[in-house]
Scaffold this active site. Structure first.
Site, mmCIF file in Angstrom:
data_model
loop_
_atom_site.group_PDB
_atom_site.id
_atom_site.type_symbol
_atom_site.label_atom_id
_atom_site.label_comp_id
_atom_site.label_asym_id
_atom_site.label_seq_id
_atom_site.Cartn_x
_atom_site.Cartn_y
_atom_site.Cartn_z
ATOM 1 N NE ARG A 162 61.472 -68.223 51.268
ATOM 2 C CZ ARG A 162 61.647 -66.920 51.499
ATOM 3 N NH1 ARG A 162 60.626 -66.157 51.783
ATOM 4 N NH2 ARG A 162 62.857 -66.412 51.465
ATOM 5 N NE ARG B 88 55.682 -64.396 54.565
ATOM 6 C CZ ARG B 88 56.506 -63.496 54.045
ATOM 7 N NH1 ARG B 88 56.542 -62.281 54.531
ATOM 8 N NH2 ARG B 88 57.289 -63.812 53.029
ATOM 9 N NE ARG C 253 56.602 -64.803 61.460
ATOM 10 C CZ ARG C 253 56.580 -63.555 61.912
ATOM 11 N NH1 ARG C 253 56.085 -63.294 63.107
ATOM 12 N NH2 ARG C 253 57.076 -62.581 61.181
ATOM 13 C CG ASP D 244 65.994 -67.190 56.118
ATOM 14 O OD1 ASP D 244 64.865 -67.036 55.647
ATOM 15 O OD2 ASP D 244 67.004 -66.587 55.687
ATOM 16 C CE1 TYR E 49 69.457 -60.722 51.738
ATOM 17 C CE2 TYR E 49 70.241 -62.782 50.812
ATOM 18 C CZ TYR E 49 69.277 -61.803 50.901
ATOM 19 O OH TYR E 49 68.125 -61.898 50.159
#
Ligand code: CP3
Length: 345
Positions: free
Chosen positions: A27, A31, A40, A77, A155
């Site tokens: 990651r 962010r 973003r 992703d 998921y």
């Protein structure tokens, strides 16, 4: 063969002698970097960034320029695969992924297909890889990735994040044949997708089994490792890394996979993992991401302890899971620089 300005990551994966341990962070493209948040914030959301190759390439390269990591990982992703198979997802702000349709019965199988054209459905990822490779200009290798079939199954059946994934696990126990049909289709698509990423330029591929830790040894063997094994056997073009988070109980079985690298999380002791897994694999991990909330001295001390536990064996320094979004990039740099300053004798 491409030559890289910095190929230490590939050399370590291949078991060659290196002067120090390579380092990158799960990651890392995300962010924690104000530069990521700036890109973003000009967009409608996460998906637009994932689906815009030039911007996905830009945020993929940011951690190479800003943090000095030894490998880039393509910004995308794992959820692009269920979407390509027929289940679109939304990424809801402060909540996470959400699927309008899920698979919970044999009738629901009509909602998904593994007979899909990867270029048509996932061409944006392939294009992002091509742009990234061009812009990286051989500075460091690029990691491609996909979710492991079990994690994607979680998921597709649950439809959103969960602490227990009990709707997903329920299917394993109550409709095992259905579970195998879904897992088989996910595996078929994942193999084609990873091969397409490699053709587009990925130098290494990593398979993320983020929810391995919620299964028992026998269920993970039947519904997890079985399909990861098929992926490892199908991918011979580049090295493969398998990261099964929480699967401390499956380390022996994971050591029999046809992959070069095994990711370990912070619950697993390095030396014990080495004894269980053996000398034939490169290990990757496993600093607790929360260490990066401490002061610089504590980070340095914990990182040095980690490096000492690697000895002079095959190891890639990383965190035990993705870096948390509220981590100070300067703390991340402290981790990276401590790794780079430590030589292997
Ligand atoms: O590692 C990288 O820097 C590359 C990019 C990457 C992302 N997701 C970007 C992302 C990778 C490798 C992933 C993998 C992924 N995605 C996993 C497996 C690894 C893991 O963390 O266990 C999983 C389970 C997902 C699914 C997912 N994506 C969730 C549950 C969430 C919401 C929670 C969260 O972290 O926000 C995402 C969103 C997501 N994927 C973000 C990023 C940068 C945050 C979205 C944003 O910027 O708003």
């Amino acid at each position: 063969m491409t030559t890289y300005q910095n190929d230490i990551f590939l050399r370590m994966i291949n078991g060659e002698k290196t002067e120090r341990f390579p380092v990158w962070l799960m990651r890392q493209a995300g962010r924690i970097l104000p530069e990521y948040r700036a890109v973003r914030s000009s967009l409608s959301g996460f998906k637009e960034l994932v689906e815009t190759p030039d911007l996905a390439a830009e945020v993929t390269i940011q951690p190479v320029d800003i943090l000095g990591v030894d490998a880039a990982i393509i910004f995308s992703d794992i959820l692009v695969v269920p979407e390509a198979m027929g289940l679109p997802y939304q990424m809801i702000e402060k909540k996470g992924p959400w699927f309008e349709n899920t698979i919970r019965s044999t009738e629901d199988l009509s909602k998904i297909s593994d007979q899909i054209d990867i270029e048509d459905r996932l061409g944006y990822v392939l294009e992002a890889i091509k742009v990234t490779k061009k812009e990286l200009n051989n500075r460091v290798p690029l990691i491609g990735f996909a979710g492991a079939p079990w994690t994607i199954f979680c998921y597709m059946t649950e439809g959103e994040g969960s602490k227990t994934f009990s709707k997903a696990k329920r299917i394993l126990y109550s409709q095992p044949d259905l579970a195998h049909k879904i897992l088989d289709q996910i595996t078929n698509v994942t193999i084609k997708y990873l091969k397409a990423q490699i053709a587009a330029g990925a130098d290494v591929v990593q398979v993320f089994d983020s929810w391995a830790g919620i299964l028992s040894p026998s269920t993970y063997s039947e519904f997890g490792t079985k399909y990861v094994r098929r992926i490892c056997e199908a991918i011979n073009e580049v090295p493969v890394t398998v990261f099964a988070k929480g699967a401390y109980y499956a380390r022996k079985e994971l050591s029999t996979l046809d992959c070069q690298t095994i990711g370990i999380d912070w619950n697993m002791d390095i030396e014990e993992s080495r004894r269980i897994i053996g000398m034939e694999k490169t290990l990757q991990g496993n600093l607790d991401p929360c260490v990066l909330y401490s002061d610089f001295n504590t980070i340095e001390k914990n990182t040095k302890n980690l490096l000492n536990s690697f000895g002079n064996r095959r190891h890639i320094a990383n965190l035990g899971h993705g870096v948390y979004p509220d981590t100070d990039p300067e703390k991340v740099k402290c981790f990276i620089e401590t790794v780079k300053a430590h030589s292997i004798n």
